[in-house]
Design a protein around this motif. Structure first.
Motif, PDB file in Angstrom:
ATOM      1  N   SER A 261     -25.789  24.984  -2.278  1.00 52.00           N
ATOM      2  CA  SER A 261     -27.190  25.416  -2.201  1.00 52.00           C
ATOM      3  C   SER A 261     -27.310  26.928  -2.348  1.00 52.00           C
ATOM      4  N   LEU A 262     -26.426  27.659  -1.686  1.00 55.09           N
ATOM      5  CA  LEU A 262     -26.428  29.122  -1.806  1.00 55.09           C
ATOM      6  C   LEU A 262     -26.079  29.540  -3.235  1.00 55.09           C
ATOM      7  N   ALA A 263     -25.046  28.923  -3.792  1.00 54.48           N
ATOM      8  CA  ALA A 263     -24.558  29.328  -5.111  1.00 54.48           C
ATOM      9  C   ALA A 263     -25.630  29.167  -6.182  1.00 54.48           C
ATOM     10  N   ILE A 264     -26.279  27.997  -6.212  1.00 61.15           N
ATOM     11  CA  ILE A 264     -27.281  27.798  -7.267  1.00 61.15           C
ATOM     12  C   ILE A 264     -28.605  28.468  -6.920  1.00 61.15           C
ATOM     13  N   VAL A 269     -26.989  34.744 -12.877  1.00 56.54           N
ATOM     14  CA  VAL A 269     -26.534  34.261 -14.175  1.00 56.54           C
ATOM     15  C   VAL A 269     -25.673  33.026 -13.938  1.00 56.54           C
ATOM     16  N   ALA A 270     -25.941  31.963 -14.686  1.00 54.84           N
ATOM     17  CA  ALA A 270     -25.133  30.746 -14.578  1.00 54.84           C
ATOM     18  C   ALA A 270     -24.600  30.380 -15.952  1.00 54.84           C
ATOM     19  N   LEU A 271     -23.276  30.427 -16.085  1.00 50.14           N
ATOM     20  CA  LEU A 271     -22.615  29.937 -17.291  1.00 50.14           C
ATOM     21  C   LEU A 271     -22.352  28.449 -17.079  1.00 50.14           C
ATOM     22  N   VAL A 272     -23.055  27.608 -17.818  1.00 52.90           N
ATOM     23  CA  VAL A 272     -22.978  26.155 -17.635  1.00 52.90           C
ATOM     24  C   VAL A 272     -22.191  25.560 -18.804  1.00 52.90           C
ATOM     25  N   VAL A 273     -21.045  24.983 -18.498  1.00 52.24           N
ATOM     26  CA  VAL A 273     -20.111  24.510 -19.526  1.00 52.24           C
ATOM     27  C   VAL A 273     -19.968  22.993 -19.446  1.00 52.24           C
ATOM     28  N   GLY A 274     -20.412  22.294 -20.494  1.00 56.87           N
ATOM     29  CA  GLY A 274     -20.225  20.848 -20.541  1.00 56.87           C
ATOM     30  C   GLY A 274     -20.938  20.109 -19.426  1.00 56.87           C
ATOM     31  N   ALA A 275     -22.076  20.626 -19.024  1.00 54.12           N
ATOM     32  CA  ALA A 275     -22.914  19.956 -18.015  1.00 54.12           C
ATOM     33  C   ALA A 275     -24.360  20.137 -18.451  1.00 54.12           C
ATOM     34  N   TRP A 279     -31.073  15.926 -13.828  1.00 55.46           N
ATOM     35  CA  TRP A 279     -31.353  15.725 -12.408  1.00 55.46           C
ATOM     36  C   TRP A 279     -30.181  16.145 -11.522  1.00 55.46           C
ATOM     37  N   LEU A 280     -28.942  15.998 -12.035  1.00 53.74           N
ATOM     38  CA  LEU A 280     -27.782  16.375 -11.230  1.00 53.74           C
ATOM     39  C   LEU A 280     -27.752  17.867 -10.925  1.00 53.74           C
ATOM     40  N   LEU A 281     -28.361  18.659 -11.807  1.00 54.17           N
ATOM     41  CA  LEU A 281     -28.452  20.111 -11.592  1.00 54.17           C
ATOM     42  C   LEU A 281     -29.904  20.555 -11.433  1.00 54.17           C
ATOM     43  N   HIS A 282     -30.737  19.640 -10.927  1.00 52.26           N
ATOM     44  CA  HIS A 282     -32.129  19.955 -10.567  1.00 52.26           C
ATOM     45  C   HIS A 282     -32.890  20.560 -11.741  1.00 52.26           C
ATOM     46  N   PHE A 283     -32.522  20.156 -12.964  1.00 52.56           N
ATOM     47  CA  PHE A 283     -33.192  20.579 -14.190  1.00 52.56           C
ATOM     48  C   PHE A 283     -33.147  22.088 -14.413  1.00 52.56           C
ATOM     49  N   GLY A 284     -32.324  22.788 -13.628  1.00 48.62           N
ATOM     50  CA  GLY A 284     -32.238  24.245 -13.772  1.00 48.62           C
ATOM     51  C   GLY A 284     -33.497  24.968 -13.350  1.00 48.62           C
ATOM     52  N   GLU A 285     -34.290  24.345 -12.482  1.00 47.84           N
ATOM     53  CA  GLU A 285     -35.613  24.876 -12.137  1.00 47.84           C
ATOM     54  C   GLU A 285     -35.714  25.208 -10.647  1.00 47.84           C
ATOM     55  N   PRO A 286     -36.680  26.111 -10.297  1.00 43.84           N
ATOM     56  CA  PRO A 286     -36.983  26.327  -8.875  1.00 43.84           C
ATOM     57  C   PRO A 286     -37.503  25.023  -8.271  1.00 43.84           C
ATOM     58  N   PRO A 287     -37.402  24.812  -6.953  1.00 45.63           N
ATOM     59  CA  PRO A 287     -36.952  25.805  -5.969  1.00 45.63           C
ATOM     60  C   PRO A 287     -35.434  25.834  -5.756  1.00 45.63           C
ATOM     61  N   LYS A 288     -34.693  24.870  -6.323  1.00 42.81           N
ATOM     62  CA  LYS A 288     -33.248  24.858  -6.092  1.00 42.81           C
ATOM     63  C   LYS A 288     -32.584  26.074  -6.732  1.00 42.81           C
ATOM     64  N   TRP A 289     -33.057  26.441  -7.923  1.00 41.85           N
ATOM     65  CA  TRP A 289     -32.543  27.609  -8.634  1.00 41.85           C
ATOM     66  C   TRP A 289     -33.546  28.750  -8.511  1.00 41.85           C
TER      67      TRP A 289
END
Length: 563
Positions: A261-264, A269-275, A279-289
Motif C-alpha cells: 500500500s505504501l509502495a504504490i 515513478v513506476a516502471l511496470v514490466v510485463g504486468a 484490477w490487480l493493480l487498481h487500474f493505475g488510478e487514485p486513490p490506491k496510486w
C-alpha cells in the motif's frame, strides 16, 4: 502407402515441436491421440475438458511453448472454451484442437454438431478449420505460430470427421509437411528505440520514489536475471504481482510486497514490466496510486500501451527491454542505496508488517484458522530447498492468505487464479506443472470449493504417478460455514443448506485413496507437519485434508492483512 488425417495431424504436431498434449478423447479424435502417442507425444488424458484446457494454458506459460489440448466435438469443444478463454485472458500460448462433425452433414442436426469456429472466436486469436486433409499441416503450423506471436494467447484448430478419414500418400504427406514448415512465420521481437530507453532511464534517475513492478509477463519472458541486475544496480524497490513472485526472491531486501500500500500509494515513478494496469493493480488510478505518478509501461502489446496511456510506453519483450535499460544505466550508474529515505521507508514498513504477520503466524490455533496451517506449509516448502516446489493455489481465503504467507524464491513457482480470477484450475495446473517441470515437486494449496471443481482429476495424478501433493483447506463450504444473516433464512426452502454450505467434515483424503493414492486427514500442527514431511519426501500423488474452523475466513476471500 496411404495415411489418413489422424496420422497426418499427429505427424504435423510432432514435426512442429509438440511434446505434450492434454485432453479428453472420444469420437472423432481417439485415433489422433493414439497416433500422436505412437509418434512420441506424451498424451495426458483427463476426465474433463475444462481441466485439460487449464493444464494446456499453464503448460504454455511454464514452457514458453504452446500448450496443446484435444477435445471431441460439440459439448467437448464447449467445455474446452474454459481453458481457451483462460489462456487468452492470461495471454498464455495455447492451442485447442477439436474434432467436428462431417462437413457434408452440417445443418442437418448431425451428432454433436456445432459451428465451432464461431463458438471459439470470442476467446481465440485465430480460429481455423482444415477443410481437406491437404490443409492439415499448414493449419497446425499456423495455430502454433499464432499462439506465440505478438501477445501470446489461445488459438483454435477444427478437424472435421471427414477430413480425419481422408487419405493421402506418404510422399504427398511429406511434401505437405515440408511446405508447411517452410512457410512458418517467426516474428522477431520489436526493438525499442534508444531515445525511448534514454528517456525511461532519465525519468527513473530523477525520480524521488521510484518503484519497479513486474508480473507474469516478465516471468513468461524469462526476465528474472535482467530484473535482478536492474534492481540491484539501481537499488529501486520492487513489487511483484502474485504470479510475478519469485522472479526476485520474496526475501530480497528491496522486496516491497509487505509494504504494498505504501509502495504504490507514494511512488512518483513506476516502471511496470510485463504486468497490466488492470484490477490487480487498481487500474493505475487514485486513490490506491498517487494522482501524479508517472508510469513507464513495458509490454509486448502496443494495443495494451495505447489502452493504458502511460507517461511512457516501451513496446517489446520484457527481458530485452529490461536488458536495454540496464545497459543504459550501467554507462552512467545511479543507486538509491540502503539509506535513501524512500528505500528506508519501504523497508521499515515491510519489516513492520512482516513482524506483525509473524506474531499471528507463530500462534498454533486449533481448531485451525488459515494462518497456522499456512505457516506449516510455508516452512515445509522451504525445507525442500532447490529446485523449489511449484505452488498452485486457488480458492478465496486460501489463495489470498497464501499470497501473503507462502514465500517464492524461484521464478515461475506460483500459479493461481490469475488475471481472470478463474476457479477450478487447480488440478489442471498441478498436472501441467508436473509434466512441464520434471524433477520438481508440485504442491496444490486449495480451498475445498476450488478443489471440488476438478477433484476427480486426482485419479489422473495417480494414473500417471505425478509428484503432486494437494492440500485441501476444508472449512465446509464456499468461504466457510453458513454466513447468512437471520433475515436471509426464510422461505419454503429455509431448511436447505445455505448456498455456501458443503457437507461438513468431508473426507476429501478418501477420494485419492479410492484410486490407490495416499490420503491424510489432519487437524493439528503435528499431524499436518507429519503428513507434509511424509508426502513431500515420497513425491507421490497425495491429498492432505486439512480441517479448518468453518468460521475462520471471510466472505470476500480477502483476509484484510493491511500493508
Amino acid at each position: 502407402m496411404e495415411i489418413d488425417g489422424n496420422i497426418l495431424a499427429a505427424k504435423s504436431l510432432v514435426r512442429f515441436g509438440v511434446h505434450h498434449m492434454f485432453g479428453v478423447v472420444g469420437i472423432p479424435v481417439t485415433s489422433l491421440a493414439n497416433r500422436a502417442v505412437s509418434l512420441g507425444v506424451r498424451f495426458i488424458a483427463f476426465h474433463n475438458e475444462q481441466s485439460a484446457g487449464y493444464a494446456a494454458s499453464a503448460y504454455g506459460y511454464l514452457t514458453g511453448r504452446p500448450g496443446v489440448f484435444l477435445t471431441v466435438s460439440g459439448p467437448g469443444c464447449v467445455h474446452g472454451l474454459a481453458g481457451l478463454s483462460n489462456a487468452s485472458v492470461n495471454t498464455w500460448p495455447t492451442v485447442m484442437i477439436s474434432g467436428s462433425c462431417d462437413q457434408a452433414d452440417v445443418g442437418r442436426g448431425d451428432f454433436q454438431e456445432l459451428d465451432q469456429i464461431q463458438a471459439t472466436k470470442a476467446f481465440s486469436k485465430l480460429s481455423v478449420k482444415a477443410s481437406h486433409i491437404s490443409e492439415i499441416p499448414a493449419c497446425v503450423a499456423q495455430v502454433l505460430d499464432w499462439a506465440l506471436s505478438g501477445r501470446p494467447g489461445g488459438c483454435y484448430l477444427d478437424l472435421p470427421t471427414d477430413v480425419l478419414h481422408q487419405k493421402v500418400s506418404e510422399s504427398e504427406a511429406e511434401k505437405l509437411l515440408t511446405e508447411a514448415e517452410k512457410n512458418r512465420t517467426k516474428t522477431e521481437p520489436e526493438i525499442v528505440s534508444n531515445s525511448k530507453i534514454e528517456e525511461a532511464v532519465s525519468i527513473l534517475r530523477h525520480a524521488e520514489r521510484p518503484l519497479i513492478v513486474f508480473g507474469k509477463g516478465a516471468a513468461y519472458a524469462r526476465a528474472e536475471h535482467a530484473l535482478t541486475k536492474l534492481v540491484e544496480t539501481t537499488g529501486i524497490p520492487f513489487l511483484p504481482t502474485p504470479m510475478g513472485k519469485g522472479l526476485l526472491p520474496d526475501t530480497h531486501a528491496l522486496a516491497a510486497t509487505a509494504a504494498r500500500s505504501l509502495a504504490i500509494g507514494k511512488c512518483d515513478v513506476a516502471l511496470v514490466v510485463g504486468a497490466r494496469l488492470n484490477w490487480l493493480l487498481h487500474f493505475g488510478e487514485p486513490p490506491k496510486w498517487s494522482k501524479d505518478v508517472k508510469f513507464i509501461l513495458v509490454d509486448v502489446s502496443e494495443e495494451e500501451i495505447e489502452l493504458r496511456k502511460p507517461h511512457l510506453g516501451l513496446v517489446g519483450d520484457a527481458k530485452h527491454v529490461v536488458e536495454a535499460l540496464h545497459k543504459e544505466i550501467k554507462d552512467d550508474p545511479f543507486c538509491l542505496g540502503s539509506t535513501h529515505p524512500w528505500v528506508q521507508a519501504v523497508s521499515n514498513k515491510a519489516k513492520d508488517n512482516v513482524a506483525k504477520m509473524e506474531v499471528q503466524l507463530a500462534k498454533d490455533v486449533v481448531p485451525f484458522n488459515f494462518l497456522t496451517p499456512m505457516r506449516i506449509i510455508r516452512d515445509a516448502i522451504a525445507a525442500v530447498g532447490t529446485p523449489a516446489p511449484i505452488v498452485v493455489s486457488e480458492g478465496a481465503n486460501t489463495m489470498d492468505v497464501g499470497r501473503s504467507v507462502l514465500v517464492q524464491t524461484e521464478p515461475r513457482t506460483r500459479l493461481d487464479a490469475g488475471t481472470w480470477g478463474t476457479m477450478g484450475l487447480g488440478l489442471g495446473y498441478c498436472i501441467a506443472a508436473a509434466v512441464a517441470s520434471p524433477g520438481r515437486l508440485v504442491v496444490g494449496v486449495e480451498g475445498d470449493s476450488g478443489f471440488g471443481f476438478s477433484a476427480m482429476e486426482v485419479e489422473t495424478l495417480v494414473r500417471y504417478q505425478l509428484p503432486v501433493v494437494v492440500i485441501v483447506f476444508n472449512n465446509g463450504g464456499v468461504y466457510g460455514g453458513d454466513r447468512r444473516r437471520p433475515e436471509e433464512i426464510d422461505g419454503p426452502h429455509k431448511e436447505d443448506p445455505a448456498p455456501t454450505d458443503f457437507v461438513p467434515n468431508a473426507g476429501y483424503h478418501a477420494l485419492i485413496e479410492a484410486f490407490g493414492g495416499k490420503g491424510y486427514l489432519v487437524g493439528t500442527p503435528d499431524e499436518l507437519k507429519s503428513a507434509l514431511s511424509e508426502s513431500f519426501s515420497a513425491g507421490k500423488p497425495a491429498v492432505v485434508n486439512v480441517v479448518i474452523d468453518p468460521y475462520a475466513g471471510s466472505e470476500s476471500g480477502r483476509m484484510q492483512h493491511k500493508n
